[in-house]
Design a protein around this motif. Sequence first.
Motif, PDB file in Angstrom:
ATOM      1  N   GLN A 102     -31.902  13.010  50.792  1.00 47.98           N
ATOM      2  CA  GLN A 102     -32.417  11.646  50.669  1.00 47.98           C
ATOM      3  C   GLN A 102     -31.940  11.038  49.360  1.00 47.98           C
ATOM      4  O   GLN A 102     -32.076  11.646  48.298  1.00 47.98           O
ATOM      5  CB  GLN A 102     -33.948  11.647  50.722  1.00 47.98           C
ATOM      6  CG  GLN A 102     -34.532  12.131  52.036  1.00 47.98           C
ATOM      7  CD  GLN A 102     -34.385  11.111  53.143  1.00 47.98           C
ATOM      8  OE1 GLN A 102     -34.150   9.923  52.891  1.00 47.98           O
ATOM      9  NE2 GLN A 102     -34.488  11.570  54.376  1.00 47.98           N
ATOM     10  N   SER A 103     -31.390   9.840  49.438  1.00 50.76           N
ATOM     11  CA  SER A 103     -30.899   9.176  48.230  1.00 50.76           C
ATOM     12  C   SER A 103     -32.046   8.585  47.410  1.00 50.76           C
ATOM     13  O   SER A 103     -31.924   8.395  46.204  1.00 50.76           O
ATOM     14  CB  SER A 103     -29.905   8.068  48.603  1.00 50.76           C
ATOM     15  OG  SER A 103     -30.507   7.111  49.466  1.00 50.76           O
ATOM     16  N   GLU A 104     -33.174   8.296  48.070  1.00 54.57           N
ATOM     17  CA  GLU A 104     -34.317   7.719  47.378  1.00 54.57           C
ATOM     18  C   GLU A 104     -35.399   8.775  47.180  1.00 54.57           C
ATOM     19  O   GLU A 104     -35.475   9.761  47.909  1.00 54.57           O
ATOM     20  CB  GLU A 104     -34.884   6.539  48.181  1.00 54.57           C
ATOM     21  CG  GLU A 104     -33.900   5.377  48.343  1.00 54.57           C
ATOM     22  CD  GLU A 104     -34.507   4.215  49.109  1.00 54.57           C
ATOM     23  OE1 GLU A 104     -35.670   4.355  49.554  1.00 54.57           O
ATOM     24  OE2 GLU A 104     -33.839   3.193  49.263  1.00 54.57           O
ATOM     25  N   GLU A 179     -45.457   7.551  50.966  1.00 50.98           N
ATOM     26  CA  GLU A 179     -45.552   6.530  49.925  1.00 50.98           C
ATOM     27  C   GLU A 179     -47.006   6.086  49.743  1.00 50.98           C
ATOM     28  O   GLU A 179     -47.495   5.933  48.617  1.00 50.98           O
ATOM     29  CB  GLU A 179     -44.679   5.326  50.288  1.00 50.98           C
ATOM     30  CG  GLU A 179     -43.175   5.594  50.269  1.00 50.98           C
ATOM     31  CD  GLU A 179     -42.650   5.906  48.878  1.00 50.98           C
ATOM     32  OE1 GLU A 179     -43.250   5.448  47.885  1.00 50.98           O
ATOM     33  OE2 GLU A 179     -41.640   6.622  48.787  1.00 50.98           O
TER      34      GLU A 179
END
Length: 245
Positions: A102-104, A179
Amino acid sequence: ESSVMIINHEDHIRVQSVRSGLNIYKAYYEVAKIEKKIEKKLSFAFDRNLGYLTASFFNLGTALRVTVIAHLPILAISSAITDLVKGISKIGYNISGYFVGQSEIIGNLFKVFNQVTLGKSEKDILEEMQAICLSLIEEEQNARMQLKKNDLIGIKDNIYRSFGLLKYAKILSYEEALELLSIIRLGLDLDIVNGVNDFDFLGLADKISNSRIIMDMEISDKVTDDEIDSIRADIIRKKIIKEVE
Protein backbone atom coordinates in the motif's frame (compact mmCIF):
# COMPACT_ATOMS: atom_id res chain seq x y z
CA GLU A 1 0.16 -13.72 21.83
CA SER A 2 1.85 -16.62 20.05
CA SER A 3 5.12 -18.27 19.09
CA VAL A 4 5.50 -20.25 15.87
CA MET A 5 8.20 -21.93 13.81
CA ILE A 6 7.94 -21.57 10.03
CA ILE A 7 9.75 -24.12 7.87
CA ASN A 8 11.03 -23.57 4.30
CA HIS A 9 9.28 -20.31 3.56
CA GLU A 10 11.51 -17.28 2.92
CA ASP A 11 14.03 -18.78 5.35
CA HIS A 12 14.87 -22.43 5.96
CA ILE A 13 13.76 -22.02 9.56
CA ARG A 14 12.13 -18.98 11.13
CA VAL A 15 11.16 -18.75 14.79
CA GLN A 16 8.65 -15.98 15.40
CA SER A 17 7.11 -14.61 18.58
CA VAL A 18 4.27 -12.07 18.70
CA ARG A 19 3.52 -10.18 21.91
CA SER A 20 1.12 -7.35 22.70
CA GLY A 21 2.42 -4.06 24.03
CA LEU A 22 6.07 -3.03 23.95
CA ASN A 23 7.29 -6.48 25.03
CA ILE A 24 10.38 -6.69 22.83
CA TYR A 25 12.51 -8.50 25.39
CA LYS A 26 9.78 -10.98 26.31
CA ALA A 27 9.35 -11.91 22.65
CA TYR A 28 13.12 -12.20 22.22
CA TYR A 29 13.59 -14.49 25.22
CA GLU A 30 10.80 -16.75 23.95
CA VAL A 31 12.46 -17.01 20.52
CA ALA A 32 15.89 -17.60 22.08
CA LYS A 33 14.49 -20.42 24.23
CA ILE A 34 13.02 -22.17 21.18
CA GLU A 35 16.20 -21.57 19.13
CA LYS A 36 18.38 -23.22 21.77
CA LYS A 37 16.20 -26.33 21.71
CA ILE A 38 16.42 -26.52 17.91
CA GLU A 39 20.19 -25.99 17.98
CA LYS A 40 20.59 -29.17 20.06
CA LYS A 41 19.22 -31.17 17.13
CA LEU A 42 20.38 -29.16 14.10
CA SER A 43 23.67 -27.63 13.00
CA PHE A 44 23.21 -24.05 11.76
CA ALA A 45 25.49 -22.67 9.03
CA PHE A 46 27.65 -20.05 10.73
CA ASP A 47 30.68 -17.96 9.78
CA ARG A 48 32.83 -16.09 12.31
CA ASN A 49 32.77 -12.88 10.21
CA LEU A 50 29.37 -13.08 8.53
CA GLY A 51 27.35 -14.67 11.30
CA TYR A 52 24.47 -16.97 10.42
CA LEU A 53 24.43 -17.91 6.72
CA THR A 54 20.74 -17.54 5.97
CA ALA A 55 18.75 -17.88 2.77
CA SER A 56 18.79 -14.08 2.46
CA PHE A 57 21.85 -11.81 2.41
CA PHE A 58 19.80 -9.24 4.35
CA ASN A 59 19.69 -11.57 7.35
CA LEU A 60 23.42 -12.19 7.65
CA GLY A 61 24.85 -11.56 11.09
CA THR A 62 22.56 -12.20 14.05
CA ALA A 63 19.58 -12.84 11.71
CA LEU A 64 17.48 -11.13 14.39
CA ARG A 65 14.54 -9.16 13.05
CA VAL A 66 12.52 -7.03 15.44
CA THR A 67 9.30 -5.38 14.28
CA VAL A 68 7.00 -3.21 16.38
CA ILE A 69 3.52 -2.20 15.19
CA ALA A 70 2.59 1.31 16.33
CA HIS A 71 -0.61 3.37 16.10
CA LEU A 72 0.53 6.95 15.46
CA PRO A 73 -2.52 8.98 14.32
CA ILE A 74 -1.06 12.41 15.17
CA LEU A 75 2.49 11.83 13.96
CA ALA A 76 0.98 10.43 10.75
CA ILE A 77 -0.29 13.90 9.84
CA SER A 78 2.74 15.72 11.21
CA SER A 79 5.89 16.74 9.39
CA ALA A 80 7.80 15.36 12.39
CA ILE A 81 7.41 11.82 11.05
CA THR A 82 9.69 12.65 8.13
CA ASP A 83 12.49 13.75 10.45
CA LEU A 84 11.99 10.66 12.61
CA VAL A 85 12.27 8.36 9.59
CA LYS A 86 15.47 10.09 8.48
CA GLY A 87 16.93 9.91 11.96
CA ILE A 88 16.42 6.21 12.57
CA SER A 89 17.35 5.22 9.00
CA LYS A 90 20.86 6.50 9.69
CA ILE A 91 21.32 3.81 12.34
CA GLY A 92 19.82 0.96 10.33
CA TYR A 93 16.10 1.12 11.20
CA ASN A 94 13.01 2.09 9.24
CA ILE A 95 9.35 3.07 9.61
CA SER A 96 6.77 2.16 6.97
CA GLY A 97 3.05 1.52 6.66
CA TYR A 98 1.83 -1.65 8.35
CA PHE A 99 0.15 -3.01 5.22
CA VAL A 100 2.51 -4.34 2.56
CA GLY A 101 1.93 -3.13 -1.00
CA GLN A 102 0.00 0.00 0.00
CA SER A 103 1.38 3.39 -0.98
CA GLU A 104 -0.69 5.15 1.69
CA ILE A 105 -0.70 4.67 5.47
CA ILE A 106 -3.98 2.91 6.31
CA GLY A 107 -5.45 3.31 9.78
CA ASN A 108 -2.38 5.30 10.91
CA LEU A 109 -0.66 1.97 11.60
CA PHE A 110 3.11 1.85 11.21
CA LYS A 111 5.72 -0.85 11.57
CA VAL A 112 9.15 -0.04 12.96
CA PHE A 113 11.86 -2.56 12.12
CA ASN A 114 15.61 -3.07 11.94
CA GLN A 115 17.10 -3.20 8.44
CA VAL A 116 20.55 -4.37 9.54
CA THR A 117 21.43 -7.62 11.31
CA LEU A 118 25.13 -7.69 10.37
CA GLY A 119 27.63 -5.74 12.48
CA LYS A 120 25.33 -5.37 15.49
CA SER A 121 24.85 -7.73 18.41
CA GLU A 122 21.41 -8.93 19.44
CA LYS A 123 21.77 -6.80 22.56
CA ASP A 124 22.43 -3.69 20.44
CA ILE A 125 19.38 -4.33 18.24
CA LEU A 126 17.07 -4.88 21.21
CA GLU A 127 18.30 -1.81 23.09
CA GLU A 128 18.14 0.45 20.04
CA MET A 129 14.65 -0.75 19.06
CA GLN A 130 13.40 -0.24 22.61
CA ALA A 131 14.83 3.29 22.68
CA ILE A 132 13.38 4.15 19.25
CA CYS A 133 9.90 2.95 20.21
CA LEU A 134 9.93 4.77 23.54
CA SER A 135 10.93 7.93 21.68
CA LEU A 136 8.07 7.46 19.18
CA ILE A 137 5.60 6.94 22.03
CA GLU A 138 6.79 10.13 23.73
CA GLU A 139 6.58 12.12 20.48
CA GLU A 140 3.07 10.83 19.78
CA GLN A 141 1.85 11.51 23.33
CA ASN A 142 3.26 15.06 23.26
CA ALA A 143 1.66 15.69 19.87
CA ARG A 144 -1.69 14.40 21.15
CA MET A 145 -1.64 16.62 24.21
CA GLN A 146 -0.67 19.62 22.09
CA LEU A 147 -3.50 18.96 19.63
CA LYS A 148 -6.00 18.49 22.45
CA LYS A 149 -4.89 21.79 23.95
CA ASN A 150 -4.89 23.80 20.70
CA ASP A 151 -7.80 22.30 18.75
CA LEU A 152 -10.14 20.48 21.14
CA ILE A 153 -13.28 21.39 19.19
CA GLY A 154 -11.78 20.21 15.91
CA ILE A 155 -10.57 16.88 17.26
CA LYS A 156 -13.89 16.28 19.04
CA ASP A 157 -15.74 16.94 15.79
CA ASN A 158 -13.53 14.47 13.91
CA ILE A 159 -13.94 11.79 16.58
CA TYR A 160 -17.73 12.08 16.86
CA ARG A 161 -18.18 12.19 13.09
CA SER A 162 -16.25 8.90 12.95
CA PHE A 163 -18.39 7.55 15.80
CA GLY A 164 -21.57 8.40 13.89
CA LEU A 165 -20.37 6.64 10.74
CA LEU A 166 -19.36 3.49 12.62
CA LYS A 167 -22.64 3.43 14.52
CA TYR A 168 -24.95 3.84 11.55
CA ALA A 169 -23.06 2.78 8.41
CA LYS A 170 -24.52 -0.29 6.71
CA ILE A 171 -21.43 -1.06 4.62
CA LEU A 172 -17.78 -0.33 5.36
CA SER A 173 -14.74 -1.14 3.25
CA TYR A 174 -11.72 -2.44 5.12
CA GLU A 175 -9.71 0.73 4.52
CA GLU A 176 -12.53 3.05 5.60
CA ALA A 177 -13.21 0.96 8.70
CA LEU A 178 -9.55 1.15 9.78
CA GLU A 179 -9.44 4.91 9.28
CA LEU A 180 -12.56 5.38 11.40
CA LEU A 181 -11.44 2.93 14.09
CA SER A 182 -8.11 4.75 14.29
CA ILE A 183 -9.90 7.99 15.16
CA ILE A 184 -12.17 6.27 17.69
CA ARG A 185 -9.13 4.61 19.30
CA LEU A 186 -7.60 8.08 19.60
CA GLY A 187 -10.82 9.36 21.17
CA LEU A 188 -10.67 6.63 23.80
CA ASP A 189 -7.00 7.28 24.51
CA LEU A 190 -7.72 10.99 24.99
CA ASP A 191 -10.83 10.26 27.07
CA ILE A 192 -12.98 12.27 24.68
CA VAL A 193 -15.55 9.87 23.20
CA ASN A 194 -18.44 8.29 25.13
CA GLY A 195 -20.65 5.34 24.27
CA VAL A 196 -17.77 3.21 22.97
CA ASN A 197 -16.38 -0.03 24.38
CA ASP A 198 -12.63 -0.26 24.78
CA PHE A 199 -11.08 -2.42 22.06
CA ASP A 200 -7.82 -3.82 20.79
CA PHE A 201 -7.24 -1.95 17.52
CA LEU A 202 -4.86 -4.48 15.92
CA GLY A 203 -6.95 -7.43 17.07
CA LEU A 204 -10.10 -5.91 15.60
CA ALA A 205 -8.26 -4.97 12.40
CA ASP A 206 -7.47 -8.66 11.91
CA LYS A 207 -11.00 -9.78 12.76
CA ILE A 208 -12.62 -7.51 10.14
CA SER A 209 -10.30 -8.31 7.23
CA ASN A 210 -11.97 -9.89 4.19
CA SER A 211 -10.24 -13.25 4.56
CA ARG A 212 -10.99 -13.47 8.29
CA ILE A 213 -14.67 -12.63 7.76
CA ILE A 214 -14.98 -15.33 5.10
CA MET A 215 -13.26 -17.87 7.35
CA ASP A 216 -15.06 -17.01 10.61
CA MET A 217 -18.51 -16.70 9.07
CA GLU A 218 -17.96 -19.86 6.97
CA ILE A 219 -19.37 -18.16 3.90
CA SER A 220 -18.67 -18.83 0.25
CA ASP A 221 -15.65 -17.19 -1.34
CA LYS A 222 -18.09 -16.06 -4.04
CA VAL A 223 -19.66 -13.60 -1.63
CA THR A 224 -19.85 -10.06 -3.02
CA ASP A 225 -17.80 -7.15 -1.74
CA ASP A 226 -20.95 -5.37 -0.54
CA GLU A 227 -21.96 -8.42 1.49
CA ILE A 228 -18.55 -8.55 3.16
CA ASP A 229 -18.67 -4.79 3.78
CA SER A 230 -22.10 -5.21 5.38
CA ILE A 231 -20.88 -7.99 7.69
CA ARG A 232 -17.84 -5.88 8.59
CA ALA A 233 -20.01 -2.90 9.58
CA ASP A 234 -22.16 -5.17 11.74
CA ILE A 235 -19.13 -6.74 13.48
CA ILE A 236 -17.72 -3.32 14.35
CA ARG A 237 -21.05 -2.02 15.61
CA LYS A 238 -21.57 -5.01 17.91
CA LYS A 239 -17.97 -4.85 19.13
CA ILE A 240 -17.50 -1.20 20.00
CA ILE A 241 -20.87 0.52 20.34
CA LYS A 242 -22.20 0.38 23.89
CA GLU A 243 -25.80 -0.70 24.22
CA VAL A 244 -28.10 1.67 26.05
CA GLU A 245 -29.09 0.14 29.38
